[in-house]
Design a protein around this motif. Structure first.
Motif, PDB file in Angstrom:
ATOM      1  N   UNK A 116       0.830  -1.207   0.000  1.00 12.06           N
ATOM      2  CA  UNK A 116       0.000   0.000   0.000  1.00 12.06           C
ATOM      3  C   UNK A 116       0.864   1.257   0.000  1.00 12.06           C
ATOM      4  N   UNK A 117       1.871   1.303   0.897  1.00 10.63           N
ATOM      5  CA  UNK A 117       2.691   2.517   0.974  1.00 10.63           C
ATOM      6  C   UNK A 117       3.952   2.282   1.792  1.00 10.63           C
ATOM      7  N   UNK A 118       5.028   2.973   1.403  1.00 16.66           N
ATOM      8  CA  UNK A 118       6.187   3.121   2.285  1.00 16.66           C
ATOM      9  C   UNK A 118       5.783   4.195   3.296  1.00 16.66           C
ATOM     10  N   UNK A 119       6.084   3.972   4.573  1.00 12.43           N
ATOM     11  CA  UNK A 119       5.648   4.947   5.576  1.00 12.43           C
ATOM     12  C   UNK A 119       6.847   5.668   6.211  1.00 12.43           C
ATOM     13  N   UNK A 120       7.355   5.182   7.317  1.00 12.77           N
ATOM     14  CA  UNK A 120       8.450   5.890   7.991  1.00 12.77           C
ATOM     15  C   UNK A 120       9.597   4.902   8.222  1.00 12.77           C
ATOM     16  N   UNK A 121      10.818   5.414   8.437  1.00 14.88           N
ATOM     17  CA  UNK A 121      11.927   4.489   8.692  1.00 14.88           C
ATOM     18  C   UNK A 121      11.973   4.026  10.144  1.00 14.88           C
ATOM     19  N   UNK A 122      12.351   2.781  10.344  1.00 14.75           N
ATOM     20  CA  UNK A 122      12.706   2.287  11.678  1.00 14.75           C
ATOM     21  C   UNK A 122      14.190   2.550  11.883  1.00 14.75           C
ATOM     22  N   UNK A 123      14.536   2.927  13.079  1.00 13.09           N
ATOM     23  CA  UNK A 123      15.946   3.121  13.424  1.00 13.09           C
ATOM     24  C   UNK A 123      16.343   2.000  14.371  1.00 13.09           C
ATOM     25  N   UNK A 124      17.435   1.317  14.059  1.00 12.51           N
ATOM     26  CA  UNK A 124      17.916   0.282  14.965  1.00 12.51           C
ATOM     27  C   UNK A 124      18.609   1.011  16.120  1.00 12.51           C
ATOM     28  N   UNK A 125      18.058   0.846  17.315  1.00 13.83           N
ATOM     29  CA  UNK A 125      18.522   1.584  18.479  1.00 13.83           C
ATOM     30  C   UNK A 125      19.038   0.586  19.520  1.00 13.83           C
ATOM     31  N   UNK A 126      20.356   0.604  19.712  1.00 19.46           N
ATOM     32  CA  UNK A 126      20.981  -0.305  20.679  1.00 19.46           C
ATOM     33  C   UNK A 126      21.312   0.522  21.921  1.00 19.46           C
ATOM     34  N   UNK A 132      27.295  -0.812  32.319  1.00 23.66           N
ATOM     35  CA  UNK A 132      27.780  -2.023  31.638  1.00 23.66           C
ATOM     36  C   UNK A 132      28.999  -1.737  30.758  1.00 23.66           C
ATOM     37  N   UNK A 133      29.335  -0.455  30.558  1.00 23.08           N
ATOM     38  CA  UNK A 133      30.508  -0.064  29.758  1.00 23.08           C
ATOM     39  C   UNK A 133      30.494  -0.643  28.343  1.00 23.08           C
ATOM     40  N   UNK A 134      29.347  -0.506  27.686  1.00 27.57           N
ATOM     41  CA  UNK A 134      29.230  -0.951  26.292  1.00 27.57           C
ATOM     42  C   UNK A 134      29.226   0.306  25.416  1.00 27.57           C
ATOM     43  N   UNK A 135      30.335   0.577  24.757  1.00 31.00           N
ATOM     44  CA  UNK A 135      30.466   1.795  23.964  1.00 31.00           C
ATOM     45  C   UNK A 135      30.601   1.535  22.466  1.00 31.00           C
ATOM     46  N   UNK A 136      30.640   0.267  22.082  1.00 27.01           N
ATOM     47  CA  UNK A 136      30.727  -0.094  20.661  1.00 27.01           C
ATOM     48  C   UNK A 136      30.101  -1.471  20.486  1.00 27.01           C
ATOM     49  N   UNK A 137      29.862  -1.868  19.235  1.00 26.79           N
ATOM     50  CA  UNK A 137      29.316  -3.200  18.971  1.00 26.79           C
ATOM     51  C   UNK A 137      30.248  -4.278  19.515  1.00 26.79           C
ATOM     52  N   UNK A 138      31.555  -4.073  19.391  1.00 25.84           N
ATOM     53  CA  UNK A 138      32.529  -5.061  19.881  1.00 25.84           C
ATOM     54  C   UNK A 138      32.412  -5.253  21.391  1.00 25.84           C
ATOM     55  N   UNK A 139      32.006  -4.184  22.098  1.00 25.77           N
ATOM     56  CA  UNK A 139      31.874  -4.268  23.559  1.00 25.77           C
ATOM     57  C   UNK A 139      30.705  -5.144  24.006  1.00 25.77           C
ATOM     58  N   UNK A 140      29.837  -5.531  23.058  1.00 29.02           N
ATOM     59  CA  UNK A 140      28.718  -6.420  23.406  1.00 29.02           C
ATOM     60  C   UNK A 140      29.200  -7.832  23.745  1.00 29.02           C
ATOM     61  N   UNK A 141      30.393  -8.174  23.308  1.00 36.29           N
ATOM     62  CA  UNK A 141      30.929  -9.509  23.608  1.00 36.29           C
ATOM     63  C   UNK A 141      30.980  -9.715  25.121  1.00 36.29           C
ATOM     64  N   UNK A 142      30.448 -10.856  25.559  1.00 33.58           N
ATOM     65  CA  UNK A 142      30.453 -11.176  26.984  1.00 33.58           C
ATOM     66  C   UNK A 142      29.364 -10.484  27.779  1.00 33.58           C
ATOM     67  N   UNK A 143      28.486  -9.706  27.090  1.00 30.01           N
ATOM     68  CA  UNK A 143      27.386  -9.006  27.759  1.00 30.01           C
ATOM     69  C   UNK A 143      26.052  -9.640  27.363  1.00 30.01           C
ATOM     70  N   UNK A 144      25.002  -9.276  28.093  1.00 25.09           N
ATOM     71  CA  UNK A 144      23.672  -9.800  27.771  1.00 25.09           C
ATOM     72  C   UNK A 144      22.891  -8.777  26.947  1.00 25.09           C
TER      73      UNK A 144
END
Length: 320
Positions: A116-126, A132-144
C-alpha cells in the motif's frame, strides 16, 4: 364469511409483496478491517489505533479492530492467511516474506502480499546500561542483550547487523528474545545489560528506560551499514532523542511499509491508502514517527507488487 376471507387474502398478498420488496433492496454489506500492529509499547500499535479510528469514522459500513502482535513477521504470515486486512512491517521482513525465506520465519513465498505505501523508517537503536561499559558493537561480547521477539522484524535486523559486524549471538553472555517493554523491565531490574530495538525515534519503551537510569546509545558505523546494503540505510539518532543523549549517534535505518493482501477489494485498498495520506495530522498525534510519512516517498523501495487499489490512488496523484 366471504368478506372475512377476502380481507385475509388481501392481507396475505400485502405481506408477500412487502417481503419480496424488502428482499429486492440491495444489502449493505459490512466490511471488516483488522489492523495488525506490534507490541503495545512500540510505534506500530499507536499508529494502528490511529488508522483504525480514521477508517472506522470515514469508510461507510466498516467495522475496525486493532490486533497487538509480535510485529513484522507475524503480521505478514497473518495477512497471507487472510487474518488481517492491513499491517505494518519492516522492509527487510517484507522482502524475505516475498522470497519465502524459511530461516526468517516464513513457510514459503507469501504470494498474496500486496503493498500500500512506504511509511516511515525504523531506526535500529541499541541501548545499554551505562554501568555495563558498552560503547561499541565489539563491547557487546560477553554481555547480555535482548534482540527482540524470536524471528520478529527486530530480531531479523539484529541478525543482519551482527553478521555484518562479524559477531554472533554466541559471543554474548546471554541472548534474550523479548519484546520492547519486557526488555526494558529486565534492564531496570539490572538483569540485562542492553537491548536492541527497531522502531521509530522516541519509542515509548526507550524513553521510559532513559528516564529511569543512565544509558548509553551504541553506534552502528557507516562501514557496517554499507556491508548490509538495501533495504538498509545509514542514518543517525539525533541528540536529545532520549534523556542524557548529548550527541547524534550513527545507526542504521530500514523503511516500514503498510501491507495488505490480494483478496482485499480494490475499493477498500484505495480507501485505506487515500485516507491515511489525507489524515496525517491524526497519525502524527498518535506518534511523532508519522512525521516521516510523505506522499512523494510512498513508492520508495516497495519490495512487493502494489495492490491495484493503491495503484489507482497514486495514479490520481500523478506518482505513477
Amino acid at each position: 364469511m366471504n368478506l372475512a376471507l377476502s380481507i385475509r387474502k388481501a392481507l396475505l398478498s400485502s405481506t408477500v409483496a412487502l417481503t419480496l420488496g424488502l428482499a429486492s433492496l440491495p444489502a449493505q454489506a459490512e466490511q471488516f478491517i483488522n489492523v495488525l500492529t506490534g507490541g503495545t509499547s512500540g510505534v506500530y500499535y499507536p499508529l494502528g489505533v490511529a488508522l483504525s479510528k480514521i477508517y472506522g469514522e470515514k469508510i461507510p459500513d466498516v467495522r475496525t479492530q486493532v490486533q497487538a502482535t509480535k510485529a513484522s513477521v507475524e503480521n505478514l504470515n497473518l495477512l497471507q492467511q487472510g487474518k488481517g486486512e492491513i499491517a505494518l512491517a519492516l522492509g527487510d521482513s517484507v522482502k524475505l516474506a516475498w522470497e519465502g525465506d524459511t530461516d526468517a520465519g516464513f513457510k514459503g513465498k507469501l504470494d498474496k502480499l500486496r503493498g500500500l505505501a512506504a511509511v516511515y523508517p525504523n531506526y535500529i537503536q541499541i541501548v545499554a546500561a551505562k554501568e555495563a561499559n558498552i560503547n561499541s558493537l565489539a563491547d557487546l561480547k560477553g554481555k547480555s542483550l535482548s534482540v527482540g521477539a524470536a524471528k520478529s522484524g527486530t530480531e531479523l535486523n539484529a541478525r543482519a547487523i551482527f553478521a555484518s559486524a562479524g559477531l554472533a549471538y554466541s559471543d554474548l553472555s546471554k541472548t534474550e528474545y523479548l519484546p520492547f517493554a519486557e526488555s526494558v523491565e529486565l534492564m531496570k531490574n539490572r538483569q540485562l545489560d542492553s537491548t536492541l530495538q527497531s522502531a521509530g525515534l522516541g519509542v515509548a519503551s526507550l524513553k521510559d528506560l532513559s528516564t529511569s537510569f543512565d544509558v548509553s546509545l551504541v553506534a552502528v558505523p557507516a562501514d557496517i551499514v554499507a556491508k548490509l546494503g538495501p533495504p538498509y540505510l545509514a542514518s543517525s539518532i539525533p541528540a536529545g532523542t532520549y534523556k542524557g543523549q548529548d550527541k547524534d549517534v550513527a545507526t542504521v535505518a530500514v523503511i516500514n511499509y503498510l501491507v495488505t493482501h490480494a483478496e482485499v477489494s480494490d475499493d477498500l485498498a484505495y480507501q485505506m491508502t487515500k485516507l491515511m495520506f489525507e489524515n496525517l495530522p491524526e497519525m502524527e498525534a498518535a506518534h511523532k514517527a508519522a512525521k516521516d510519512i510523505k506522499l512523494e516517498k510512498a513508492l520508495e523501495g516497495m519490495p512487493i507488487p502494489l495492490h491495484p487499489g493503491a495503484e489507482k490512488f497514486y495514479k490520481e496523484k500523478g506518482l505513477m
